[in-house]
Scaffold this active site. Structure first.
Site, PDB file in Angstrom:
ATOM      1  N   LYS A  83       0.842  -1.205   0.000  1.00 50.33           N
ATOM      2  CA  LYS A  83       0.000   0.000   0.000  1.00 50.33           C
ATOM      3  C   LYS A  83       0.872   1.249   0.000  1.00 50.33           C
ATOM      4  O   LYS A  83       1.769   1.379   0.860  1.00 50.33           O
ATOM      5  CB  LYS A  83      -0.811   0.031   1.291  1.00 50.33           C
ATOM      6  CG  LYS A  83      -2.245  -0.393   1.165  1.00 50.33           C
ATOM      7  CD  LYS A  83      -2.951   0.085   2.433  1.00 50.33           C
ATOM      8  CE  LYS A  83      -4.157  -0.709   2.750  1.00 50.33           C
ATOM      9  NZ  LYS A  83      -4.797  -0.250   3.984  1.00 50.33           N
TER      10      LYS A  83
HETATM   11  C1  E4P Z   1      -8.425  -0.104   3.710  1.00 50.98           C
HETATM   12  O1  E4P Z   1      -7.437  -0.584   3.132  1.00 50.98           O
HETATM   13  C2  E4P Z   1      -8.316   0.631   4.975  1.00 50.98           C
HETATM   14  O2  E4P Z   1      -7.528  -0.086   5.886  1.00 50.98           O
HETATM   15  C3  E4P Z   1      -9.636   0.909   5.638  1.00 50.98           C
HETATM   16  O3  E4P Z   1     -10.749   0.643   4.851  1.00 50.98           O
HETATM   17  C4  E4P Z   1      -9.598   2.188   6.427  1.00 50.98           C
HETATM   18  O4  E4P Z   1     -10.852   2.711   6.672  1.00 50.98           O
HETATM   19  P1  E4P Z   1     -11.233   3.498   8.015  1.00 50.98           P
HETATM   20  O5  E4P Z   1      -9.949   3.924   8.657  1.00 50.98           O
HETATM   21  O6  E4P Z   1     -12.104   4.616   7.612  1.00 50.98           O
HETATM   22  O7  E4P Z   1     -11.978   2.496   8.833  1.00 50.98           O
END
Ligand code: E4P
Length: 196
Positions: A83
């Site tokens: 990522k």
């Molecule tokens: C996705 O890869 C993220 O980890 C995740 O969906 C984060 O979302 P949030 O921090 O709004 O829960």
């Protein structure tokens, strides 16, 4: 539509894997911290449970650092996807990692133009954050609709990974709008099975 769990909790992942509906996993440093475990060790364990893509998040702010972290993550298992954040430095890192055969998930995407740039940089996955957009008074799912149209117009291969999902309604909406993947907390996954 593929279903991923947004978790670093191996018990939750084992439960979903046992049901047999689990196409991948996304993690982030906050989720791993919540489990109070070492990031790399946890990723290794997750990769032994989940056969699909497992996203590991870099934390560096510059391309050089992201590439370095990404290369380390990629050594953990074949199904690791690195990522990187949607910034100019992140897109530079995305291009470099992709060129060296490492798949990238471009995260923290909040607009259709950002998704266009992420696809052009070669992202394997692109993560629009639905719930976070709802939090600031926008309609997060609209973004999925826009990105779907852009990717279809130009036959981009990047997969739309609807992220920051908060409810079964979100899951239904992104499925209707043509997201390739939805990643969700285990609680939402469980709720998908229920009906009053
Ligand atoms: C996705 O890869 C993220 O980890 C995740 O969906 C984060 O979302 P949030 O921090 O709004 O829960």
């Amino acid at each position: 539509m593929k279903i991923f769990l947004d978790t670093a909790n191996t018990k939750e992942l084992k439960k979903a894997a046992d049901i047999g509906i689990l196409d991948g996993c996304t993690t982030n440093p906050t989720l791993i911290m919540k489990e109070g475990k070492d990031y790399k060790k946890t990723l290794k364990e997750i990769c032994s449970i989940v056969s699909g893509p497992v996203s590991a998040e870099t934390v560096s702010l510059n391309a050089e650092g992201m590439v370095k972290e990404g290369r380390e993550f990629a050594k953990i298992a074949k199904n690791i996807v690195v990522k990187v954040t949607m910034t100019p430095e992140g897109m530079k890192a995305c291009r470099l990692l992709t060129k060296s055969g490492i798949r990238v998930n471009t995260t923290l995407v909040f607009s259709a133009n950002q998704a266009l740039l992420a696809a052009k940089a070669g992202s394997y996955l692109v993560s629009p954050f639905i719930g976070r957009l709802d939090d600031i008074g926008e309609k997060g799912t609209e973004l999925i609709k826009e990105i779907r149209q852009i990717y279809d117009n130009y036959s981009f291969k990047s997969q739309i990974l609807a992220a920051s999902i908060r409810s079964p309604e979100h899951v239904k909406e992104v499925a209707m709008l043509g997201a390739d993947i939805a990643t969700m907390p285990f609680k939402v996954y469980e709720q998908l099975f229920n009906h009053k």
